[in-house]
Design an enzyme around this catalytic site. Structure first.
Site, PDB file in Angstrom:
ATOM      1  N   ASP A 194       8.395   7.553  47.117  1.00  0.00           N
ATOM      2  CA  ASP A 194       8.090   6.592  46.051  1.00  0.00           C
ATOM      3  C   ASP A 194       9.328   6.233  45.223  1.00  0.00           C
ATOM      4  O   ASP A 194       9.298   6.305  43.976  1.00  0.00           O
ATOM      5  CB  ASP A 194       7.026   7.167  45.093  1.00  0.00           C
ATOM      6  CG  ASP A 194       5.802   7.724  45.805  1.00  0.00           C
ATOM      7  OD1 ASP A 194       5.384   7.117  46.809  1.00  0.00           O
ATOM      8  OD2 ASP A 194       5.272   8.764  45.365  1.00  0.00           O
TER       9      ASP A 194
ATOM     10  N   GLU B  37      -1.727  -0.177  46.050  1.00  0.00           N
ATOM     11  CA  GLU B  37      -0.968   0.658  45.097  1.00  0.00           C
ATOM     12  C   GLU B  37       0.499   0.245  45.151  1.00  0.00           C
ATOM     13  O   GLU B  37       0.862  -0.718  45.825  1.00  0.00           O
ATOM     14  CB  GLU B  37      -1.127   2.147  45.439  1.00  0.00           C
ATOM     15  CG  GLU B  37      -0.585   2.525  46.812  1.00  0.00           C
ATOM     16  CD  GLU B  37      -0.891   3.979  47.205  1.00  0.00           C
ATOM     17  OE1 GLU B  37      -1.591   4.696  46.459  1.00  0.00           O
ATOM     18  OE2 GLU B  37      -0.431   4.387  48.280  1.00  0.00           O
TER      19      GLU B  37
HETATM   20  O1  FUB Z   1       3.193   9.956  46.077  1.00  0.00           O
HETATM   21  C1  FUB Z   1       1.828   9.967  45.747  1.00  0.00           C
HETATM   22  C2  FUB Z   1       1.223   8.637  45.990  1.00  0.00           C
HETATM   23  O2  FUB Z   1       1.400   8.243  47.347  1.00  0.00           O
HETATM   24  C3  FUB Z   1       1.853   7.508  45.210  1.00  0.00           C
HETATM   25  O3  FUB Z   1       1.497   7.486  43.856  1.00  0.00           O
HETATM   26  C4  FUB Z   1       1.373   6.362  46.009  1.00  0.00           C
HETATM   27  O4  FUB Z   1       1.969   5.147  45.720  1.00  0.00           O
HETATM   28  C5  FUB Z   1       1.640   6.852  47.407  1.00  0.00           C
HETATM   29  O5  FUB Z   1       2.971   6.658  47.796  1.00  0.00           O
END
Ligand code: FUB
Length: 339
Positions: free
Chosen positions: A31, A238
């Site tokens: 991320d 997301e």
């Molecule tokens: O790293 C945890 C979660 O996985 C992140 O918040 C999302 O965007 C995904 O990458």
């Protein structure tokens, strides 16, 4: 990339053909939110760790506990790991799952924005402050009032305003909210209804609170209609990010269960944004999450994959590659393993 296809991957071949290699290999990182502060590249990633928590669709096995900041003197230099910048034990309101963070800089102070679950199992977003871009950061005693869900991404506009984009469905809990209000019985829309949308709020001058009620940003198709819930190849899941190019606002995000990083273009930080295409095809590992950072006169995509861990979806590594805005404003799609 769906996990069932991982058994068939020849990782040596895949890594040979990868368009980029992990920036660090001594820890797992994911991320990546990259910024160019004072002539140096700073990357604010999640710090992935082994966990014996069983896999589920809510991402409980993403059990991260702290953040490390990485820096690079230039795009060709080695990345330096500056150690623990913030630990969940030092955040009064947070219990676990320190997921994707981001950072901002204003007047010599650095701000780390991060989501975490409280003791009641609900995600909120917090902010921690430092006088160094690499921390250590000191968390505010409470989460940002009115914040919820995950994946904060902060954008500094040219007029000096800062905006926080956030939200993520499934484990990110966005489906539990309507009009900024939580209801445990809320679920995703039905397939022919508009998909859930990412959220934005302008920040106060001290960058510690929302200056306004958070609002949805619209992602539209070429006909001006909201993308539908069933449109898994294009709808928001997301990993919000915002960058500006040629006077236009580019909102980019992950489609989650279809594993694309896509973008949509608008004329203001609030949108509406019209779907523009894909930036990144699926990587190894279930999640895909990125940032886009202008360094000198070029733009770079920071992203992650699970190639170093040979496909373990919650053990990821951050990478970077240059991206190209074409003359018509569209971004050329990157296939991550076709070098
Ligand atoms: O790293 C945890 C979660 O996985 C992140 O918040 C999302 O965007 C995904 O990458």
């Amino acid at each position: 990339m769906p996990e069932e296809s991982i058994d068939h991957i020849d990782f040596d071949e895949l890594n040979k053909n990868a368009v980029s290699q992990p920036l660090v290999k001594h820890i797992y990182t994911a991320d990546p939110s990259a910024h160019y502060f004072n002539g140096k590249i700073y990357i604010y990633p999640s710090h992935d760790i082994e966990s014996d928590i069983p896999f589920d669709d809510l991402g409980s096995h993403f059990a991260m506990e702290d953040y490390h900041v990485l820096s690079m003197d230039s795009i060709d230099s080695e990345a330096t790991d500056h150690g623990i910048a913030l630990h969940v034990d030092d955040v009064a309101w947070a219990e676990k799952q320190m997921w994707a963070p981001d950072a901002a800089h204003k007047d010599g102070t650095y701000y780390l924005y991060f989501p975490a679950k409280k003791a009641d199992g609900i995600f909120q977003i917090g902010v921690a402050v430092s006088d160094s871009p690499t921390g250590p950061f000191k968390a505010q005693p409470e989460a940002i009032k009115g914040s919820y869900s995950i994946d904060p991404a902060v954008f500094e506009d040219e007029d000096g305003s800062y905006y926080l984009y956030f939200g993520g469905i499934w484990g990110g809990q966005l489906q539990k909210y309507r009009n900024n209000t939580y209801n445990k019985d809320n679920e995703l829309p039905t397939p022919n209804e508009p998909a859930l949308l990412p959220i934005v709020a302008k920040l106060t001058d001290d960058l510690l609170e929302f200056a306004e009620e958070p609002k949805e940003i619209q992602i539209l198709d070429a006909e001006g209609n909201l993308l539908l819930e069933a449109d898994n190849d294009r709808r928001f899941f997301e990993a919000s990010w915002m960058h500006k190019y040629n006077g236009k606002y580019y909102f980019s995000y992950s489609t989650g269960d279809t594993h694309f990083i896509c973008y949509a273009i608008g004329d203001t930080p609030y949108g509406p944004f019209t779907y523009g295409g894909r930036i990144l095809e699926p990587v190894v590992g279930w999640t895909s999450h990125h940032s886009i950072c202008a360094i000198k006169d070029k733009y770079y995509l920071f992203y992650h994959d699970s190639s170093l861990s040979r496909g373990v979806t919650h053990l990821r590594s951050v990478k970077m590659i240059e991206i190209e805005h074409q003359p018509d404003g569209h971004i050329k799609t990157i296939s991550p393993y076709t070098n």
